[in-house]
Design a protein around this motif. Structure first.
Motif, PDB file in Angstrom:
ATOM      1  N   PRO A  21       0.810  -1.216   0.000  1.00  0.00           N
ATOM      2  CA  PRO A  21       0.000   0.000   0.000  1.00  0.00           C
ATOM      3  C   PRO A  21       0.848   1.272   0.000  1.00  0.00           C
ATOM      4  CG  PRO A  21      -0.085  -1.078   2.135  1.00  0.00           C
ATOM      5  CD  PRO A  21       0.653  -1.997   1.228  1.00  0.00           C
ATOM      6  N   VAL A  22       0.449   2.260  -0.803  1.00  0.00           N
ATOM      7  CA  VAL A  22       1.069   3.580  -0.809  1.00  0.00           C
ATOM      8  C   VAL A  22       0.269   4.449   0.145  1.00  0.00           C
ATOM      9  CG1 VAL A  22       1.586   5.630  -2.175  1.00  0.00           C
ATOM     10  CG2 VAL A  22       1.846   3.364  -3.179  1.00  0.00           C
ATOM     11  N   ARG A  23       0.895   4.891   1.221  1.00  0.00           N
ATOM     12  CA  ARG A  23       0.163   5.675   2.229  1.00  0.00           C
ATOM     13  C   ARG A  23       0.126   7.139   1.829  1.00  0.00           C
ATOM     14  NH1 ARG A  23       2.657   2.691   7.504  1.00  0.00           N
ATOM     15  NH2 ARG A  23       2.760   0.652   6.524  1.00  0.00           N
ATOM     16  N   ALA A  24      -0.617   7.428   0.794  1.00  0.00           N
ATOM     17  CA  ALA A  24      -0.592   8.767   0.204  1.00  0.00           C
ATOM     18  C   ALA A  24      -1.160   9.806   1.165  1.00  0.00           C
ATOM     19  CB  ALA A  24      -1.353   8.771  -1.102  1.00  0.00           C
ATOM     20  N   VAL A  25      -2.239   9.460   1.861  1.00  0.00           N
ATOM     21  CA  VAL A  25      -2.767  10.337   2.907  1.00  0.00           C
ATOM     22  C   VAL A  25      -2.921   9.454   4.131  1.00  0.00           C
ATOM     23  CG1 VAL A  25      -4.732  11.689   3.676  1.00  0.00           C
ATOM     24  CG2 VAL A  25      -3.942  11.887   1.326  1.00  0.00           C
ATOM     25  N   ASP A  26      -2.311   9.861   5.227  1.00  0.00           N
ATOM     26  CA  ASP A  26      -2.178   8.931   6.344  1.00  0.00           C
ATOM     27  C   ASP A  26      -2.547   9.596   7.663  1.00  0.00           C
ATOM     28  OD1 ASP A  26      -1.693   6.458   7.282  1.00  0.00           O
ATOM     29  OD2 ASP A  26       0.486   6.644   7.357  1.00  0.00           O
ATOM     30  N   GLY A  27      -3.846   9.805   7.862  1.00  0.00           N
ATOM     31  CA  GLY A  27      -4.289  10.376   9.127  1.00  0.00           C
ATOM     32  C   GLY A  27      -4.204  11.883   9.109  1.00  0.00           C
ATOM     33  N   VAL A  28      -5.152  12.507   8.401  1.00  0.00           N
ATOM     34  CA  VAL A  28      -5.111  13.954   8.251  1.00  0.00           C
ATOM     35  C   VAL A  28      -6.361  14.569   8.854  1.00  0.00           C
ATOM     36  CG1 VAL A  28      -5.447  15.726   6.489  1.00  0.00           C
ATOM     37  CG2 VAL A  28      -3.574  14.105   6.275  1.00  0.00           C
ATOM     38  N   THR A  29      -6.170  15.633   9.600  1.00  0.00           N
ATOM     39  CA  THR A  29      -7.284  16.288  10.282  1.00  0.00           C
ATOM     40  C   THR A  29      -7.237  17.779  10.004  1.00  0.00           C
ATOM     41  OG1 THR A  29      -7.337  14.660  12.051  1.00  0.00           O
ATOM     42  CG2 THR A  29      -8.237  16.839  12.553  1.00  0.00           C
ATOM     43  N   GLY A  39      -4.892  26.882   2.005  1.00  0.00           N
ATOM     44  CA  GLY A  39      -3.849  26.529   1.047  1.00  0.00           C
ATOM     45  C   GLY A  39      -3.226  25.209   1.447  1.00  0.00           C
ATOM     46  N   LEU A  40      -2.994  24.341   0.453  1.00  0.00           N
ATOM     47  CA  LEU A  40      -2.379  23.053   0.736  1.00  0.00           C
ATOM     48  C   LEU A  40      -1.068  23.008  -0.040  1.00  0.00           C
ATOM     49  CD1 LEU A  40      -3.262  20.583   2.362  1.00  0.00           C
ATOM     50  CD2 LEU A  40      -4.284  19.668   0.298  1.00  0.00           C
ATOM     51  N   VAL A  41       0.047  22.979   0.670  1.00  0.00           N
ATOM     52  CA  VAL A  41       1.331  23.001  -0.023  1.00  0.00           C
ATOM     53  C   VAL A  41       2.200  21.826   0.397  1.00  0.00           C
ATOM     54  CG1 VAL A  41       1.383  25.495  -0.301  1.00  0.00           C
ATOM     55  CG2 VAL A  41       2.388  24.483   1.730  1.00  0.00           C
ATOM     56  N   GLY A  42       3.236  21.600  -0.351  1.00  0.00           N
ATOM     57  CA  GLY A  42       4.158  20.511  -0.060  1.00  0.00           C
ATOM     58  C   GLY A  42       4.819  20.082  -1.343  1.00  0.00           C
ATOM     59  N   GLU A  43       5.880  19.301  -1.226  1.00  0.00           N
ATOM     60  CA  GLU A  43       6.593  18.847  -2.402  1.00  0.00           C
ATOM     61  C   GLU A  43       5.728  17.899  -3.220  1.00  0.00           C
ATOM     62  OE1 GLU A  43      11.081  17.891  -1.619  1.00  0.00           O
ATOM     63  OE2 GLU A  43      10.015  18.120   0.255  1.00  0.00           O
ATOM     64  N   MET A 232       1.892  19.857   3.841  1.00  0.00           N
ATOM     65  CA  MET A 232       1.886  18.389   3.845  1.00  0.00           C
ATOM     66  C   MET A 232       3.281  17.844   3.616  1.00  0.00           C
ATOM     67  SD  MET A 232      -1.375  16.741   1.977  1.00  0.00           S
ATOM     68  CE  MET A 232      -1.201  15.120   2.692  1.00  0.00           C
ATOM     69  N   TYR A 233       3.567  16.775   4.306  1.00  0.00           N
ATOM     70  CA  TYR A 233       4.809  16.049   4.016  1.00  0.00           C
ATOM     71  C   TYR A 233       4.550  14.564   4.178  1.00  0.00           C
ATOM     72  CZ  TYR A 233       9.627  14.606   3.801  1.00  0.00           C
ATOM     73  OH  TYR A 233      10.785  14.000   3.406  1.00  0.00           O
ATOM     74  N   ALA A 234       4.836  13.796   3.168  1.00  0.00           N
ATOM     75  CA  ALA A 234       4.730  12.341   3.200  1.00  0.00           C
ATOM     76  C   ALA A 234       3.403  11.862   3.793  1.00  0.00           C
ATOM     77  CB  ALA A 234       5.913  11.745   3.974  1.00  0.00           C
ATOM     78  N   PRO A 274      18.079  18.845   1.454  1.00  0.00           N
ATOM     79  CA  PRO A 274      18.772  17.672   0.920  1.00  0.00           C
ATOM     80  C   PRO A 274      17.804  16.501   0.765  1.00  0.00           C
ATOM     81  CG  PRO A 274      19.331  17.995   3.221  1.00  0.00           C
ATOM     82  CD  PRO A 274      18.523  19.185   2.802  1.00  0.00           C
ATOM     83  N   GLY A 275      18.170  15.566  -0.096  1.00  0.00           N
ATOM     84  CA  GLY A 275      17.356  14.365  -0.249  1.00  0.00           C
ATOM     85  C   GLY A 275      16.040  14.641  -0.945  1.00  0.00           C
ATOM     86  N   SER A 276      15.156  13.638  -0.937  1.00  0.00           N
ATOM     87  CA  SER A 276      13.853  13.807  -1.577  1.00  0.00           C
ATOM     88  C   SER A 276      12.795  13.159  -0.693  1.00  0.00           C
ATOM     89  CB  SER A 276      13.876  13.167  -2.957  1.00  0.00           C
ATOM     90  OG  SER A 276      14.203  11.807  -2.841  1.00  0.00           O
ATOM     91  N   PRO A 277      11.519  13.451  -0.945  1.00  0.00           N
ATOM     92  CA  PRO A 277      10.477  12.880  -0.098  1.00  0.00           C
ATOM     93  C   PRO A 277      10.539  11.360  -0.124  1.00  0.00           C
ATOM     94  CG  PRO A 277       9.565  14.540  -1.563  1.00  0.00           C
ATOM     95  CD  PRO A 277      10.962  14.304  -2.002  1.00  0.00           C
ATOM     96  N   PRO A 278      10.134  10.720   0.965  1.00  0.00           N
ATOM     97  CA  PRO A 278      10.306   9.267   1.058  1.00  0.00           C
ATOM     98  C   PRO A 278       9.301   8.510   0.197  1.00  0.00           C
ATOM     99  CG  PRO A 278       9.134  10.083   2.963  1.00  0.00           C
ATOM    100  CD  PRO A 278       9.532  11.289   2.164  1.00  0.00           C
ATOM    101  N   ASP A 279       9.633   7.258  -0.018  1.00  0.00           N
ATOM    102  CA  ASP A 279       8.733   6.330  -0.677  1.00  0.00           C
ATOM    103  C   ASP A 279       7.588   6.050   0.296  1.00  0.00           C
ATOM    104  OD1 ASP A 279       7.526   4.328  -1.982  1.00  0.00           O
ATOM    105  OD2 ASP A 279       9.226   2.935  -1.950  1.00  0.00           O
ATOM    106  N   LEU A 280       6.363   6.293  -0.135  1.00  0.00           N
ATOM    107  CA  LEU A 280       5.247   6.167   0.805  1.00  0.00           C
ATOM    108  C   LEU A 280       4.793   4.725   1.005  1.00  0.00           C
ATOM    109  CD1 LEU A 280       3.246   9.371  -0.050  1.00  0.00           C
ATOM    110  CD2 LEU A 280       4.704   8.908   1.897  1.00  0.00           C
ATOM    111  N   VAL A 281       5.482   3.785   0.356  1.00  0.00           N
ATOM    112  CA  VAL A 281       5.191   2.388   0.666  1.00  0.00           C
ATOM    113  C   VAL A 281       5.848   2.031   1.995  1.00  0.00           C
ATOM    114  CG1 VAL A 281       5.544   0.018  -0.077  1.00  0.00           C
ATOM    115  CG2 VAL A 281       4.963   1.775  -1.747  1.00  0.00           C
ATOM    116  N   GLU A 282       7.042   2.539   2.184  1.00  0.00           N
ATOM    117  CA  GLU A 282       7.727   2.321   3.450  1.00  0.00           C
ATOM    118  C   GLU A 282       8.231   3.645   3.996  1.00  0.00           C
ATOM    119  OE1 GLU A 282      10.406  -1.452   3.698  1.00  0.00           O
ATOM    120  OE2 GLU A 282      10.191  -0.834   1.612  1.00  0.00           O
ATOM    121  N   PRO A 283       7.343   4.446   4.553  1.00  0.00           N
ATOM    122  CA  PRO A 283       7.795   5.739   5.072  1.00  0.00           C
ATOM    123  C   PRO A 283       8.715   5.548   6.276  1.00  0.00           C
ATOM    124  CG  PRO A 283       5.488   5.370   5.612  1.00  0.00           C
ATOM    125  CD  PRO A 283       5.909   4.225   4.767  1.00  0.00           C
ATOM    126  N   PRO A 284       9.605   6.508   6.526  1.00  0.00           N
ATOM    127  CA  PRO A 284      10.534   6.364   7.648  1.00  0.00           C
ATOM    128  C   PRO A 284       9.799   6.246   8.983  1.00  0.00           C
ATOM    129  CG  PRO A 284      11.099   8.249   6.270  1.00  0.00           C
ATOM    130  CD  PRO A 284       9.790   7.756   5.799  1.00  0.00           C
TER     131      PRO A 284
END
Ligand SMILES: Nc1ncnc2c1ncn2[C@@H]1O[C@H](COP(=O)(O)OP(=O)(O)OP(=O)(O)O)[C@@H](O)[C@H]1O
Ligand SMILES: Nc1ncnc2c1ncn2[C@@H]1O[C@H](COP(=O)(O)OP(=O)(O)OP(=O)(O)O)[C@@H](O)[C@H]1O
Ligand code: SF4
Ligand code: SF4
Ligand SMILES: [Mg+2]
Ligand SMILES: [Mg+2]
Lengths: 353, 347, 451
Positions: A21-29, A39-43, A232-234, A274-284
């Motif tokens: 599963p890709v956790r594209a949205v993971d518990g948002v309130t 406004g909704l911003v993020g990479e 938003m982030y990850a 630095p770096g890039s947004p994580p893979d949302l299949v296995e977020p950190p």
């Protein structure tokens, strides 16, 4: 304070893929009040569009959705949109919920006149509306967007990109929805046209009390056109609050880095995350931003930070603010948990986007 | 709009080494591996049948009990129009030829003609298509005109005309038959390749190659070729199926391969018509059946490939997601301390 | 004429060379013929041409970063491509180190391509999807036969990948573009662009398709490459903020012409052309302290196939004057905008004064005869227009349209409106700034020759 027209609680949207599963949205309130623009911003890839569609019940069949999306407009009547039958949501779309897409040409049928687009939209929700009435309402909506009456019978390709986008907005508005999601409505457009459209969107909420969720890459637009902002982030919202406050005093390290890396007229040196947004299949583990966070602590890599409601009303999900608010919380990070995390220095360009 | 996709796992070195030369093929094989459902079935069934056909053709001398033109063995002539029995499983023809051997050798002929025809038309069609698509202009117009004229011609008629012309030059062998069929198929490759070359020509990477200073021949070889051959395997398999039919059609009309040169199903069928009226079913059934099976195999393979490779037909597999229980984040409310210098944490 | 302002870090590499002219364009024009509709093709009528680049002079000095800025369709890309011979000029010359490259054919240009490179807007489309990075990045070496053997080839490719930050290079050599993110692709594209040691790099919106957090990285990379390799850039963009940071010199383009051209610092500090001012005002500012409410120019960029007369910016210019090129089309726009704001009944009433408002939409009409609607006389129309003019003279900001109307009178049953003769503004130097600007308001006193 007025009651929010839309309340989202713990919304999750996960996409099923071969890799898991890709956790594209993971518990948002979050809440949106009448006449407010959020406004909704993020990479790229952090779940903004998914959230926008999830709220409107437009997720693809491969997605699993749970949580609460309560719509309190007259037609929504306080119902939870998640789990509502598709037919019910379809009925709400238009008169209650609206969506403005990024690419107007792909949404307008090239073989249909603008007039026919309006007829279709209005007929779908108001059966038996007389033609005169349809035309009057369509022209009123178009007039608001600065499209002359003489163009009512034209085809989409006869308009410029900016005009098409304004027609899309007029189409979304002709049914007077209480709540609109605009997904990057100006990304493909020029600065001048973009500024015009942002102005139109700003007038909208003044004149009609329409609530708007504005998804964008452009932080400048958020600062100018939005009352509140959610970063938003990850798959998480890491910071939300009054737009001026967030931009003036960004709390979450991600917001700070994002603002610093934006190139604006006052930019004198380049800065980037630095770096890039994580893979949302296995977020950190722990805080999802920790591999890139310049002020990450050891504990951040293991324990998820709480949401901290600051006196300004800004909510930030970061251990830095949590410990400031309640020093006792530092214990949760474990022994040595407040030591700086050195990992950040080791991100090679290879992981960068 | 920017989409930053994360690299999806490491790439095995061998996979990339293979792909170096045939990057286009790499995508094809990947798509085949991912195939599911009906396309997968068609693909495999088609592949198995086609493989059987090829094996039969290649090992015909080992499989067939006799040669295709053997009418006597051990000093005895074979029976004339003998019904199937222990010696001749599929019976014999009016010329005392063994039907089983003829059928097996027929596969061989079909394969030879098919391969030659496909290779000829592939090379010519792809080459002409690339050149026409990339350069455009008058060359393109002339080629399109010629190809469209060929395409509009009833294909069997075209093959017959070509057969007449070529047999005058090269006699009635396998090569002649292959050439007649080639003429029919060149326009198909040409059209498809030209269309994709036309659109690939406008692609930024071709433009970039030109900006690098690449000569047209280099651009065509390195930048267009890999991207326009995508649709070719599908046509090839479909043509293979079709080629067997056309060859048989020519043979049936007596225009194909001379019976002395090779066994050919169409010719055998033509000969078997009278037999069938006389109640001798075996001389027509077996070649006919072989032909149908071979055509079926390649058609299935082609349709399967088409489903798998054609992006508009491909649908993503949906995997259901089960959401685990959600634990909400804790909320901490910061005390509104007037003496906390808010700015400190910010800067 | 143009001085190069200091930009930190980027100065060292180009030390001795600054000032030497690398590319000079003069009188450059690129017109694309329009195919026209079906009818036009049958009747054999030419459908006109898009003047993508319409008379441009510029000088690019070694080590300079020139920014081409403007809205979509203003001809930035076409100009950038013509400067390196990728698009054929229909008139004028481009000299690269004194050699006229517009006179060269494709074959003659090929050896020069090594020196004149281009980076395209869309990194996802710039790399051949069927070619791995090793082959793609090193291809210019093979094309121009710059390497003797495989070892040298590999070494050069590895070096280029390292330069653009694709490290460790071994990880990328065997990959295909599909395996890379947008930023990584753009890095690979840059590696390919620099591997043959070019002198000039035309970068066509190299960061506009990238995520905002990646943009700064790619810009930084381009700065580093410029310093290390002594490059000259033409940076095509519609993003003024990055141009301000990145460029030494800026050329603001509008409908195929340069309207303002000068040192970046000067142009941003003191925009001279009304269009530049408008562009600057339209940039959203993320710092809420600095964000200002602003006046935006009306309308959109006109159709390049039917450009307005005189100054192409006049339909949108808030300060336009008499000679800016007013014509019948502007009257139509004025009326339509007025009717948009009126109540529908009032608008219909006013509309009935005119027989056919669309007849005003023809381009290039400096004198127009308006047929009055049924039941109205030309005098009614004139009275209405005079009333509008009266109203406009009170309004704030002033409607510039009426400045261009020199006479309104009735003639053989029609209301005739005459506009002032149009005059093309020419680029002229503002003394002491090094900025050239094409606007009637900024013309040195006494030079009213024009066309
Ligand atoms: N239909 C889908 N199936 C599987 N994964 C998807 C699907 N749609 C999006 N994703 C993944 O979900 C994540 C969030 O995507 P989303 O489009 O919401 O991001 P975004 O923030 O809108 O990005 P952008 O700024 O590029 O539009 C990404 O990692 C994306 O790859
Ligand atoms: N090959 C072509 N044939 C015909 N017209 C063209 C061609 N290329 C460009 N044009 C036209 O020339 C004008 C300038 O185009 P150009 O691409 O140079 O603009 P641009 O400033 O780069 O715009 P953008 O910001 O959209 O890239 C446009 O009106 C365009 O339609
Ligand atoms: S929780 Fe830790 S890692 Fe996450 S943003 Fe805050 S300081 Fe950085
Ligand atoms: S010449 Fe100057 S004043 Fe006149 S329209 Fe053009 S920009 Fe405006
Ligand atoms: Mg999105
Ligand atoms: Mg362009």
């Amino acid at each position: 304070m007025t009651e929010p027209v839309l309340s989202v609680r713990d919304l999750r949207v996960w996409y099923g893929t071969d890799r898991g599963p890709v956790r594209a949205v993971d518990g948002v309130t979050f809440d949106v009040r009448p006449g407010e623009t959020l406004g909704l911003v993020g990479e790229s890839g952090c779940g903004k569009s998914t959230l926008g569609r999830g709220v409107l019940g437009l997720t693809p069949p491969a997605a699993a959705v749970d949580g609460e999306v309560v719509l309190r407009s007259p037609g929504g009547a306080g119902r939870n949109l998640v789990g509502l039958p598709a037919k019910e949501i379809q009925r709400l779309r238009g008169p209650e919920l609206g969506l403005i897409f990024q690419e107007p040409m792909t949404r307008l049928n090239p073989l249909m006149r603008i007039s026919q687009h309006f007829e279709e939209a209005l007929r779908a929700h108001h059966k038996g509306l007389p033609k005169q009435e349809i035309k009057a309402r369509a022209l009123a909506a178009l007039r608001g967007m600065g499209i002359p009456e003489s163009r009512y019978g034209s085809y989409p390709h006869e308009f410029s990109g900016g005009m098409r986008q304004r027609i899309m907005i007029a189409l979304a508005l002709v049914l007077r929805p209480a709540f609109i999601v605009a997904d990057e409505p100006t990304t493909a457009l020029d600065v001048l046209v973009e500024a015009q459209i942002i102005k139109i969107l700003a007038d909208l909420r003044k004149n009609f009390d329409t609530s708007l969720v504005l998804i964008t890459h452009n932080l400048g637009i958020v600062a100018e056109a939005c009352d509140r902002v959610a970063v938003m982030y990850a798959g998480h919202i890491v910071e939300q609050g009054d737009a001026r406050e967030v931009f003036a005093n960004p709390q979450h390290p991600y917001t700070r880095e994002l603002l610093r890396s934006t190139i604006s007229l006052s930019t004198t040196g380049l800065h980037f995350i630095p770096g890039s947004p994580p893979d949302l299949v296995e977020p950190p583990q722990g805080c999802r931003f920790h591999p890139r966070c310049p002020v990450a602590m050891r504990g951040c890599a293991t324990v998820e930070p709480p949401e901290v409601v600051l006196p300004t009303g800004v909510v930030s999900a970061c251990w830095q603010q949590a410990i400031e608010a309640d020093p006792a919380l530092a214990d949760e990070l474990g022994p040595g948990g407040r030591e700086p995390l050195a990992a950040v220095k080791e991100i090679s360009v290879a992981d960068e986007a | 709009m920017a989409t930053t996709t994360l690299p999806t796992g490491p790439i095995e070195p061998d996979a990339s080494a293979k792909g170096t030369r045939f990057g286009g093929l790499r995508r094809i094989t990947a798509a085949i591996r991912e195939a599911r459902g009906v396309p997968r079935f068609m693909l495999w069934a088609g592949a198995v049948i086609s493989a059987l056909f090829v094996i039969t053709a290649v090992f015909a001398p080992l499989i067939a009990p006799y040669s295709f033109d053997t009418y006597r063995s051990g000093g005895h002539n074979f029976p004339k129009q003998g019904s199937p029995d222990g010696d001749h499983w599929f019976g014999t023809t009016v010329q005392s030829l063994d039907v089983l051997s003829r059928t097996v050798y027929g596969a061989r002929t079909a394969l030879e003609v098919m391969l030659l025809a496909v290779v000829f038309s592939l090379i010519l069609g792809v080459l002409l298509g690339l050149v026409a698509g990339y350069f455009g202009g008058w060359l393109d117009r002339i080629l399109v005109l010629v190809m469209d004229a060929l395409f509009a011609f009833p294909y069997l008629l075209l093959a017959i005309v070509a057969g007449f012309v070529f047999s005058g030059i090269a006699g009635g062998g396998v090569v002649t038959a292959a050439l007649s069929i080639t003429v029919v198929y060149i326009p198909q490759y040409f059209r498809v390749v030209r269309a994709s070359a036309l659109s690939a020509r406008e692609a930024t990477f071709v433009e970039a190659a030109r900006a690098m200073g690449a000569k047209p021949s280099v651009v065509i070889r390195k930048y267009l070729f890999g991207n326009v051959i995508q649709s070719v395997p599908v046509i090839t398999t479909m043509n293979a199926a079709d080629g067997i039919g056309t060859l048989a059609g020519l043979g049936f009309l007596g225009l194909g391969i001379q019976p002395t040169q090779a066994a050919e199903w169409g010719y055998d069928l033509d000969r078997a018509i009278d037999d069938a009226n006389a109640g001798m079913w075996w001389t027509s059934l077996y070649p006919g059946l072989a032909m149908v099976i071979a055509i079926l195999g390649f058609t299935l393979l082609g349709e399967g490939l088409n489903d798998v490779l054609n992006p508009t037909m491909r649908r993503r597999r949906i995997s259901k997601v089960l959401l685990p229980a959600h634990t909400r984040r804790r909320t901490v409310t910061a005390p509104a301390l007037p003496d906390v210098p808010e700015g400190e944490a910010v800067k | 004429m143009l001085t190069k302002p200091d930009i930190e870090e980027s100065g060292e590499g180009a030390a001795g060379d600054v000032g030497e002219a690398l590319v000079e364009a003069s009188g450059l024009e690129v017109h694309f013929g329009l195919r026209g509709g079906l009818l036009g093709r049958f009747s054999g009528r030419a459908a006109g041409a898009v003047r993508a680049v319409d008379g441009i002079d510029l000088t690019l000095r070694k080590g300079e970063v020139l920014g081409l800025v403007g809205e979509s369709g203003s001809g930035k890309t076409t100009l950038g491509r013509t400067l390196i011979g990728l698009t054929k000029a229909t008139a004028g010359t481009v000299r690269y180190r004194g050699q006229d490259i517009t006179a060269l054919g494709e074959r003659g240009l090929r050896p020069l391509r090594r020196r004149l490179q281009m980076v395209f807007q869309d990194p996802h489309a710039s790399l051949n999807p069927a070619m791995d990075i090793r082959t793609a990045v090193g291809h210019p070496l093979r094309i121009h036969q710059l390497v003797a053997d495989e070892q040298e080839y590999e070494a050069r490719v590895v070096d280029a990948l390292e330069r653009v930050g694709l490290t460790p290079p071994e990880r990328y050599l065997g990959k295909f573009p599909g395996d890379l993110s947008g930023g990584q692709k753009q890095r690979a594209v840059l590696a390919r662009a620099i591997i043959a040691e070019p002198e000039l790099l035309v970068a066509d919106e190299p960061i506009s398709m990238l995520d905002m957090s990646v943009r700064a990285k790619i810009l930084q990379l381009m700065l580093d490459l410029k310093r290390d390799l002594d490059l000259t850039y033409v940076y095509v963009t519609h993003d003024l903020a990055s141009a301000k940071f990145f460029c030494d010199t800026i050329a603001i383009m509008y409908l195929g012409r340069i309207v303002e051209y000068g040192p970046t610092a000067e142009v941003f500090a003191n925009p001279q052309h009304p269009y530049t001012e408008a562009l600057l005002a339209a940039i959203p500012e993320p710092d809420p302290e600095r964000a200002l409410p602003r006046e935006l120019p009306r309308g959109e960029i006109p159709d390049a196939a039917r450009p307005p007369m005189g100054c192409a910016f006049h339909p949108r210019c808030p300060v336009a004057v008499e000679a800016c090129g007013w014509e019948a089309r502007d009257l139509r726009t004025l009326l339509e905008n007025r009717w948009l704001e009126l109540a529908p009944e009032a608008a219909t009433r006013e509309k009935s004064l005119f027989a056919d408002v669309e007849s005003l939409a023809v381009d290039g009409l400096s004198t127009v005869a308006i047929a009055p609607g049924r039941g109205h006389s030309p005098e009614d129309v004139l009275e209405y227009l005079r009333h509008l003019r009266e109203e406009a003279s009170q309004a704030e900001p002033r409607e510039p349209f009426w400045r261009g109307v020199v006479s309104m009178h009735a003639e053989s049953g029609r209301a005739v409106v005459e506009f002032a003769p149009p005059r093309d503004p020419r680029l002229s130097l503002i003394p002491a700034t090094g900025v050239q600007v094409a606007c009637h308001l900024r013309e040195p006193v006494g030079s009213t020759t024009g066309t």
